[in-house]
Design an enzyme around this catalytic site. Structure first.
Site, mmCIF file in Angstrom:
data_model
loop_
_atom_site.group_PDB
_atom_site.id
_atom_site.type_symbol
_atom_site.label_atom_id
_atom_site.label_comp_id
_atom_site.label_asym_id
_atom_site.label_seq_id
_atom_site.Cartn_x
_atom_site.Cartn_y
_atom_site.Cartn_z
ATOM 1 N N CYS A 1 -12.282 26.525 35.684
ATOM 2 C CA CYS A 1 -13.240 27.586 35.758
ATOM 3 C C CYS A 1 -12.609 29.010 35.879
ATOM 4 O O CYS A 1 -13.107 29.851 35.334
ATOM 5 C CB CYS A 1 -14.235 27.240 36.771
ATOM 6 S SG CYS A 1 -15.169 25.682 36.502
HETATM 7 C C1 BEZ Z 1 -11.878 22.828 37.010
HETATM 8 O O1 BEZ Z 1 -12.619 23.736 36.827
HETATM 9 O O2 BEZ Z 1 -10.807 22.997 37.111
HETATM 10 C C2 BEZ Z 1 -12.385 21.562 37.205
HETATM 11 C C3 BEZ Z 1 -13.720 21.422 37.619
HETATM 12 C C4 BEZ Z 1 -14.419 20.080 37.840
HETATM 13 C C5 BEZ Z 1 -13.580 18.932 37.613
HETATM 14 C C6 BEZ Z 1 -12.169 19.051 37.044
HETATM 15 C C7 BEZ Z 1 -11.738 20.347 36.907
#
Ligand code: BEZ
Length: 210
Positions: free
Chosen positions: A45
């Site tokens: 994200c």
């Molecule tokens: C991420 O944004 O890196 C992420 C969020 C939830 C689960 C896996 C990755």
């Protein structure tokens, strides 16, 4: 119930990093992209939000407002914004909805319980000036989205909303487009007086209208 293409995008009021917004008032008659993030302070994200911030001039050029959503609160978002800038060099320059009660996530069916009971999947809604849903995408948390592809799709949505054309596989701005089958050859002669290249009677390529 899942939102489908052509449905009205539901309105909502929400706290964001830019204050409380009424979605319809904020959006006005622009296009909009509403996209969700599973959680604050997560790696994928972080890269996505930085990328969208860097691409903001491209969205502006297309009259598209962008707004993100994550299920954490505004104070977390503000702390995370600093991390996003540290990592990507891009400052958050669009609102990020705080959705701790999952009101907006539920309204837009962004929580897919078989994937996660508590966080959203990576949803994207492209919403037209008429507040109707023009495109939806759903990615799992583990896969970051390609925002160049999103801009490409928006170019197609905006072009095909204006002209009776469709865009072929992998089309990019400036490349030939397809005259939609609903337009007869007789009508096409009026709309596209410079002619077209009929690969098949139903596949007529024409220069991209301006
Ligand atoms: C991420 O944004 O890196 C992420 C969020 C939830 C689960 C896996 C990755």
């Amino acid at each position: 119930m899942a939102l489908r293409l052509g449905d009205d995008a539901p309105n909502f009021t929400a706290e964001t990093t830019e204050g409380t917004i009424d979605f319809y008032d904020w959006k006005g008659d622009s296009w909009a992209v509403l996209f969700s993030h599973p959680k604050d302070f997560t790696p994928v994200c972080t890269t996505e939000l930085g990328r969208v911030a860097a691409l903001k001039p491209e969205f502006d050029k297309r009259n598209v407002k962008v707004i993100g959503l994550s299920v954490d609160g505004v104070s977390d978002h503000e702390g995370w914004a600093q991390d996003i800038e540290d990592v990507t060099g891009a400052r958050l320059n669009f609102p990020l909805i705080a959705d701790p009660d999952k009101k907006v996530s539920t309204l837009y069916d962004m929580i897919h319980p078989a994937a996660s009971e508590t966080t959203t999947v990576r949803s994207v809604f492209v919403i037209g000036p008429d507040n109707k849903i023009k495109l939806t995408l759903t990615y799992p948390a583990s896969t970051g989205r390609n925002f160049d592809e999103l801009l490409r799709v928006i170019d197609s949505l905006q072009l095909t909303a204006k002209h009776q054309v469709a865009t072929p596989a992998d089309w990019k701005q400036g490349e030939d487009v397809i005259i939609v089958p609903a337009v007869s050859d007789e009508e096409a002669k009026e709309k596209f007086p410079e002619g077209w290249d009929a690969k098949k009677p139903y596949l007529r390529l024409v220069k991209q209208p301006s």
